[in-house]
Each structure stands twice: as C-alpha cells, then as structure tokens.
Design an enzyme around this catalytic site. Sequence first.
Site, PDB file in Angstrom:
ATOM      1  N   MET A  97     -54.984   4.882  -6.063  1.00  0.00           N
ATOM      2  CA  MET A  97     -55.748   5.750  -5.167  1.00  0.00           C
ATOM      3  C   MET A  97     -56.995   6.211  -5.876  1.00  0.00           C
ATOM      4  SD  MET A  97     -55.607   7.483  -2.287  1.00  0.00           S
ATOM      5  CE  MET A  97     -56.586   8.762  -1.572  1.00  0.00           C
ATOM      6  N   HIS A 139     -50.354  -0.249  -8.551  1.00  0.00           N
ATOM      7  CA  HIS A 139     -51.719   0.267  -8.678  1.00  0.00           C
ATOM      8  C   HIS A 139     -52.386   0.357  -7.315  1.00  0.00           C
ATOM      9  CE1 HIS A 139     -54.487  -3.108  -7.820  1.00  0.00           C
ATOM     10  NE2 HIS A 139     -53.536  -3.904  -8.284  1.00  0.00           N
ATOM     11  N   CYS A 140     -53.356   1.266  -7.232  1.00  0.00           N
ATOM     12  CA  CYS A 140     -54.279   1.313  -6.104  1.00  0.00           C
ATOM     13  C   CYS A 140     -55.671   1.235  -6.719  1.00  0.00           C
ATOM     14  CB  CYS A 140     -54.047   2.550  -5.251  1.00  0.00           C
ATOM     15  SG  CYS A 140     -53.776   4.070  -6.156  1.00  0.00           S
ATOM     16  N   HIS A 141     -56.486   2.293  -6.592  1.00  0.00           N
ATOM     17  CA  HIS A 141     -57.764   2.289  -7.315  1.00  0.00           C
ATOM     18  C   HIS A 141     -57.594   3.003  -8.649  1.00  0.00           C
ATOM     19  CE1 HIS A 141     -62.027   4.002  -7.931  1.00  0.00           C
ATOM     20  NE2 HIS A 141     -61.937   2.808  -8.490  1.00  0.00           N
TER      21      HIS A 141
END
Length: 747
Positions: A1, A189-191
Amino acid sequence: MAAGVLPQNEDPYSTLVNSSGHAAHMDENSGRPAPKYTKVGERLRHVIPGHMACSMACGGRACKYENPARWSEQEQAIKGVYSSWVTDNILAMARPSSELLEKYRIIEQFLGQGIKTIINLQRPGEHASCGSALEQESGFTYLPEAFMEAGIYFYNFGWKDYGVASLTAILDMVKVMTFALQEGKVAVHCHAGLGRTGVLIACYLVFATRMTADQAIIFVRAKRPNSIQTRGQLLCVREFTQFLAPLRNIFSCCDPKAHAVTLAQYLIRQRHLLHGYEARLLKYVPKIIHLVCKLLLDLAENRPVVMKSMLEGPVLSAEIEKTVSEMVTLQLDQELLRQNSDVPDPFNPTAEVAEFENQDVILSTEQEFDPLWKRRDIECLQPLTHLKRQLSYSDSDLKRAKAILEQGETPWTVPAQELLDHSLQHQKPTSHCYMPPTPELGFNKEALVQNTFSFWTPSKCGGLEGLKDEGSLLLCRKDIPKEVQRSRTFSVGVSCSHNPGEPVPPNFTSIHKDPEQVTHCRCEAPGGWVPGPVHEMVRSPCSPLNCGSSPKAQFPHGQETQDSTDLSEAVPHAGLQPELSAEARRILAAKALANLNEFVEKEEVKRKVEMWQKELNSREEAWERICGERDPFILCSLMWSWVEQLKEPVITKEDVDMLVDRQADAAEALFLLEKGQYQTILCVLHCIVSLQTLPMEVEEACLLHAIKAFTKVNFDSENGPIVYDTLKKIFKHTLEEKRKMAKDSLS
C-alpha cells in the site's frame, strides 16, 4: 500500500522500536487501534492525482520505499527491499523492481530464506510515477516470470490503493495464503507494503488463529510499523472477523452460538471455508460426517491415523499472545505516565475507589484484546513455547480488571489456572450442547500481580483433575505427531483388566506432583491425548475400544524443548490386552453407529460429546485433535448430535411424501433428493457397507437409528411406520447394491 501523504510526525521504524511509539496509534478513549490519518487526510488521498501524490508522499522517482539507502538493515529483512517478517513465515514488503532484483539478488535471497510464494496486491500500471519505471509486459516494476522461472509461485490480486476488497475476495486471498504456506514461506507486497499488505496479513491471522480483529491489527503494527492506515482498512479487518464467525459455527447451540441452519445452508458455509482438495471432496458432504465415518472405519480395521503437522498455528498463537500483551501493557503504562498524577495509597479502600472512579482512560473494549483462545477456552492457554513474562500490573490495571469482572466479562489478566479451577467447579450443562455459565471469579490483587503474564508455564499446570477433559493438544505441546498408531484393542467390558506381569497404568496426579519426574505440562486433551513430547499416549477412563492398551506416536526429531522429558521415562507403558477379532471390532463399531452403547456410561459419553462440540466450535485445531479420539461411541454420538441439531431434518416430511407419492424405485429414490441430501446419506450407508457382513439385528439397528436422526421422527409417532418402512426399504436396497459392487470389484 502506498503510504500516501505521510503525517509530519510519522516516526521511523527505529524510533517506534526504541521508544515503543506503537501506543501512539491507539485511540486514547477506547484503547482500540486508530487510523494513521485524519478524515480530511484520507479524503485528500482519494482526490489528489496519482502523480502528485507520489511526488508529495514518497519522492516520486526517488521513491523512498524503493530506495534501500533510506532504510536501516533492521528494516530490510530481505536486503535491498523495505521489508519485515510479520511472522516466521510471512514477509511484508514494499514492491521490488527489476533493478533491485538484479542488484541485490533478491530471488536468491528468497530461495535462501525458503520463500516459495509472492503475492502482489497491486493493479497493473499503479504508481507509475514512483521509483523505477514499470515493465511494459506486466505493468509492474518487475516481471513476474523472473520469480516463476526460479520456482517461486506468483499470485496477483488487484486491490485499489487506499481501498478495501470485498469480504469474499479477502477470504479467497486468505485461503490462497493458507495453501501457499503449506509449500513454504510467503512474501506479500503492495506499494509500500503497509496498507493493503497489512490488511491481508491481519485477515489471515484472524482466519488462521481465530484472534480478534484488534489483536491482529496490533500484532501486525508491532511487527510492521505504520501498517493498516485508513479507517476503511481498520473496519475491513473487523468486518472480516464478524463475517467469519457464523461460518465457523459447527454446533449452533454451543458457544459461540449462531442461528441454526439447514443442511444446504451449512454446506454453503462449509464451501466458504474449505479450499483445495478438501473443498472438492466435501462439496456435498458435511466435514464432520465424512470424518467420523472415516475414523470409525479406521478404528474397526485398526488402521493408523496420519496427522499433518499443525505447528504454525500454535507457535503463532504464542507469539501473538506475547506481542499483543506487551503492546497493550505498554499503552497502559504510557497513559499512566502522561497523567502524572499522585498515586493513592493502594491499601486504602477509599482511595482505591476514588482512583477507579476518576480513571478517565479505560479500555472500554478491553475484551477486544482478550485472545479468543483465552476468553472462550480458559483451560487451553498454554502456548507451545514456554514464555515466561516477568511483568506485573499497576494498581489501576487491577481495578480495571475488577471493573470487567463486575460487568460479567472474563479479564484476560486473570491467572489461567485460577480461572480454570474455579470455572470447572461451576460448570453445569443446561442443554444438549455444552454451554458453561460464566463463572463468578474471586481473586485477590496479590495473586493477580504475581501471576500476570505467567500463562501456563510448566509449574502452572498442576494436576490433571481439572484439565484432562478440556485440555488443548496443540496449544500444550510443540511436538506434533506425524502418525498416531491405533494399537488399543476393543474390549467388551467397561473396566480395564490388568495382567500381573505388565506395568500398572500410572496415576497422573502423582506424576504431576513429582517435579523430578515431570517438568513439562502433560494435560490430557480431549479424546485421551496427552500433550507434551510424549512417545506413548495415555488415555483415561477406558472405553470399549481402547481399554487396556496404549497408542503409539512418532514425533519429528529436534523439536524437544529443554525442559521437556520423555514420558516413556516417567510413565510406564500401559498393558496390552489380547485384541479382538476383526469381525468383533466391526460389530462393535456398528453398535456405536446404532447408538447401542450398553458397555459405556452414557453420562461419560454425553460429557465427552459436549466437550468436543465446544472444541469444534472454538478451535480450528480440534479437527486434527479429534482424529485421536479412539472411542467410537463418542465419535458416533458427536456425528448424530450434529445431524439432530440442524434447523430442519436432512430428510423432511415433504421429501418422504414425495418418495411415497411417486412410489419411487428403491434404486433411484435417493437421487430424487437434493445432491447434498443423498450424498450425506450415502456417506453413512457406505460406512455401514464397509463394516462388511454384520448380524441382521445390528444392521437393522443402524438403519433405524439413521432414519430417526435424518428425519427427526420416532417410530411410534403418527406417521412413523410409513416413514420408517419407506426409508428402510430404500436404505437396505442401497446397502445391497453397494455390497454387490464391492464384491464385483474384488472378483
């Protein structure tokens, strides 16, 4: 995120760890985890254009989340990536890039760490203005093929930045994580690896350990600071917890209670939770019926039961318990320091009451921090690792616990053994399902201070008198058996006989009183399991299937703790009786299926069944532990009690009327029912057939009891004879056809 526009006062990881700034992310009024942003800030993050948000929040092309130079070694569990181990097997990380993969040999690090799966929560094209340029082929900062070619599984669940996914979508993700963790460690993971990543990991912890939502949030934030950022994300974890509650309910009349459901409704709930091969196998058959029938046949044939390792859940539970306890305690201590007020004399009752009344910072939802396995199952608190917390509570904390007691809640700070001993004295079953009343607890402040956070250390276990019936196998030991050999024999008597030349079965109470003999808690679990690094399971009291013998268990090497001892040294092996013939074992198993328990105390069976009902409602591990139940009367009674507590009979009056009106051929009659109905019935009939040739009266009793359970109709009721005659004809024809097919397959 993506972290978005970060608050000006956001502390770095090192500051959070050293100064325990985690408490700053708690709502001061309610004591619950609070969002990181204000409502205005959250709104702005949804309206600011993406390229501007990237530039303002993390530096645009110089994105700090993709720049290893911005993070300390402690913040790089995988060197070159902003990453943290949330559990021993789950890694939360910022998104990697092709450049970082090559420069820091991240894939080689993954393989070296045992990471077998990477889960990407981004959408293709997301955060194109941040860090490294996106790969044209994938829309991400790296090529998924780079991981897959190295034998690492890749999953992509597109999840809008700062948003939340639907509850069913999260459930699907969680089930994928559950499957992936069976293969090895998992990276998510995201951002930035904070918002969406934190939400998914918290939801997995809720799913896997049955902890509360706020516990999961606290735990994830403790391991990965600044995680789970917005109000919507906090609410998402809490709603997911509520969404799971009714799905997990097996027995509607037992705590935690839920509305009764029909067979069709239960199968829908079951499909939500099961995944993989088990979901396909049990698409139309309730898990409890399939499992009991399988265990009954294993008992009849004296086959070994293979049990998969459930090590992750209990170890994780112990780690969560420790972390959440420390975080909440830290918050309380900081609140007291901020008040900077004079502490009244703790031995002055007047001052004590005044302080309590003036206490303006009370965890009004403290039960949210109370672990589910403590609040519902006080007797099963011992984690696998022997965590000895050398902490104590202040006077204000004791008063807070007193307030919770006055509200009828169980304080999570009360010593476990004290709660257990008191609750066992007050338990009085009031219905078919086990529903223990809330005990009235009495404890003094000194005892509470002395025992705070000393949850089930070996010296706390005491004797087995209060534990042997409701202990927890997987929360009491670290050594999980890979195989449990059923070597107990059938017996046609109630009492155990003993051969003079064989060792006498031990007295467990005396064993626990001798510290030189036993230094590890060996509380007997449901079904006769004895937790601890034992090589010989012991069961008491005896039942017709296991009287006078002892099962064998094999354990993996290298998992024994320092203070654990081999039970074979302290507990003599129970004597073996001559085994009954295979035919006698099958007949006795059939009698259990017909509920002809003339050799077993009915009250004892009822008590065990009620205990298992509670276990299955409360703990996921109960499905594994019930495989160790060696009494077929308990297993069959448990299965029939589940059938009988359904909202509607498996075979309704309308179904019987349809079969009568159509004068259906016996061979085709079951197929006129819904698929869930006839598959459930066939599962039980297949079990009867697998017991091979049975005496006519025993088989007749099995069919009559099955009809009674499936229809909830007594033979002597108004339409009883019609119902029984119709269904018995169909069931008997099905048995004959199945026996014929089995015979043909052997010839």
